[in-house]
Design a protein around this motif. Structure first.
Motif, mmCIF file in Angstrom:
data_model
loop_
_atom_site.group_PDB
_atom_site.id
_atom_site.type_symbol
_atom_site.label_atom_id
_atom_site.label_comp_id
_atom_site.label_asym_id
_atom_site.label_seq_id
_atom_site.Cartn_x
_atom_site.Cartn_y
_atom_site.Cartn_z
ATOM 1 N N THR A 83 0.850 -1.402 -0.012
ATOM 2 C CA THR A 83 0.075 -0.109 -0.269
ATOM 3 C C THR A 83 0.992 1.474 -0.145
ATOM 4 O OG1 THR A 83 -0.519 -0.456 2.529
ATOM 5 C CG2 THR A 83 -1.832 -1.015 0.549
ATOM 6 N N MET A 119 -9.451 -4.878 1.765
ATOM 7 C CA MET A 119 -9.769 -3.443 1.208
ATOM 8 C C MET A 119 -8.433 -2.604 1.457
ATOM 9 S SD MET A 119 -12.528 -1.624 1.140
ATOM 10 C CE MET A 119 -13.281 -2.629 1.326
ATOM 11 N N PRO A 120 -7.556 -2.829 2.581
ATOM 12 C CA PRO A 120 -6.691 -1.318 2.285
ATOM 13 C C PRO A 120 -5.862 -1.625 1.012
ATOM 14 C CG PRO A 120 -5.966 -3.104 4.390
ATOM 15 C CD PRO A 120 -7.822 -3.315 3.704
ATOM 16 N N ASN A 121 -5.576 -2.466 0.331
ATOM 17 C CA ASN A 121 -5.078 -2.506 -0.677
ATOM 18 C C ASN A 121 -5.890 -1.646 -1.633
ATOM 19 O OD1 ASN A 121 -3.022 -4.089 -0.124
ATOM 20 N ND2 ASN A 121 -4.006 -6.038 -0.973
ATOM 21 N N ILE A 122 -7.239 -2.107 -2.348
ATOM 22 C CA ILE A 122 -8.249 -1.261 -2.826
ATOM 23 C C ILE A 122 -7.953 0.640 -1.962
ATOM 24 C CG2 ILE A 122 -10.240 -0.737 -3.256
ATOM 25 C CD1 ILE A 122 -10.279 -4.020 -2.753
ATOM 26 N N GLU A 123 -8.299 1.116 -0.908
ATOM 27 C CA GLU A 123 -7.901 1.811 -1.001
ATOM 28 C C GLU A 123 -7.180 2.716 -1.318
ATOM 29 O OE1 GLU A 123 -10.146 1.505 3.264
ATOM 30 O OE2 GLU A 123 -8.751 1.040 3.188
ATOM 31 N N ALA A 124 -5.474 2.442 -1.363
ATOM 32 C CA ALA A 124 -3.800 2.642 -1.816
ATOM 33 C C ALA A 124 -4.510 2.601 -3.402
ATOM 34 C CB ALA A 124 -3.061 1.289 -0.649
ATOM 35 N N GLY A 127 -7.425 5.563 -3.611
ATOM 36 C CA GLY A 127 -7.077 7.275 -3.140
ATOM 37 C C GLY A 127 -5.381 7.536 -3.901
ATOM 38 N N PRO A 132 -9.584 11.026 -3.607
ATOM 39 C CA PRO A 132 -9.925 11.274 -2.093
ATOM 40 C C PRO A 132 -11.806 10.644 -2.152
ATOM 41 C CG PRO A 132 -9.276 13.419 -2.591
ATOM 42 C CD PRO A 132 -8.859 12.388 -3.430
ATOM 43 N N TRP A 134 -12.912 8.228 -4.110
ATOM 44 C CA TRP A 134 -12.989 7.062 -5.288
ATOM 45 C C TRP A 134 -14.523 6.776 -4.819
ATOM 46 C CZ3 TRP A 134 -13.561 2.174 -2.948
ATOM 47 C CH2 TRP A 134 -13.025 2.438 -2.330
ATOM 48 N N ARG A 135 -15.330 6.548 -4.052
ATOM 49 C CA ARG A 135 -16.068 6.015 -3.144
ATOM 50 C C ARG A 135 -17.581 6.518 -4.329
ATOM 51 N NH1 ARG A 135 -17.704 1.307 -0.650
ATOM 52 N NH2 ARG A 135 -15.861 0.691 1.216
#
Length: 228
Positions: A83, A119-124, A127, A132, A134-135
């Motif tokens: 990440t 999820m941390p990989n997706i968020e990184a 993002g 920020p 992206w949702r």
């Protein structure tokens, strides 16, 4: 007319697998392990979905027995390394993806993610590539740690379909791997497959269309292959 596009992430939206491989190797070194996953080996290991599962499978291949607590700590260290690298821009979206997303949103289609990664990989990744907010683009995300079984089981697609509240035939899945195609088809979705670096030799039969890269993705193509 279909109403939603559900994307895989690793390999499909971004060529992330090399970043994953390097992160695994750095984590191994940090833990004092003499493991080294080169490109041919990692290509074979990708047949096993999920990072923790991949580590456990490798341990079994070497004749060892994977301790779940150790595997979890090792995988978390790898995730932190990955990440950090992705947040620095180490995995841009594949050519054609940004344009396709913009066109799909302009058409009013729902966009969702169905992936085996965490999820941390997706968020990184998002993002760094989508910003920020992206949702707003992908309000519904199904990740590997949200379901009992990872691809090629259909669980993550079934989760996303429930969240979308629509039938499989109202969606099109975009995948890059054999396991991904099998998962989407098992959930009843038509699939468009895009080749990626690490899935270049995958058997993608079951997909309605196979593309050499993401630049061939467009709404007209999806309209032609989507059930009517």
């Amino acid at each position: 007319m279909f109403e939603a596009v559900i994307f895989d992430l690793d390999g499909t939206l971004a060529e992330t697998e090399e970043s994953h491989r390097l992160a695994f190797n750095r984590a191994f070194a940090d833990f004092g392990l003499d493991w080294e996953w080169d490109v041919p080996l990692y290509r074979r290991l990708l047949k096993v979905t999920g990072g923790k599962e991949r580590i456990a499978h490798f341990v079994a291949l070497t004749g060892g027995v994977a301790d779940a607590e150790f595997v979890a700590r090792l995988h978390k260290a790898k995730t932190d390394i990955y990440t950090e690298a992705v947040a620095r821009g180490g995995a841009p979206l594949r050519p054609g993806i940004g344009e396709f997303i913009a066109a799909a949103r302009a058409r009013g289609l729902s966009l969702a993610i169905a992936t085996t990664t965490s999820m941390p990989n997706i968020e990184a990744l998002f993002g760094a590539t989508l910003g920020p907010n992206w949702r707003e683009i992908f309000p519904i995300v199904g990740a590997g740690d949200m379901v009992e079984r990872k691809k090629p089981a259909p669980d993550v697609y079934e989760l996303v379909l429930r969240e979308l509240g629509i039938a499989p035939e109202q969606c099109v899945a975009v995948e890059d791997s054999r396991n991904g195609v099998l998962a989407a088809r098992a959930a009843g979705l038509p699939v468009v497959a895009v080749r990626s670096t690490y899935s270049s030799d995958d058997d993608l039969s079951g997909a309605l269309v196979e593309l050499p890269d993401c630049r061939g993705l467009d709404l007209a193509l999806l309209e032609r292959v989507a059930p009517r």
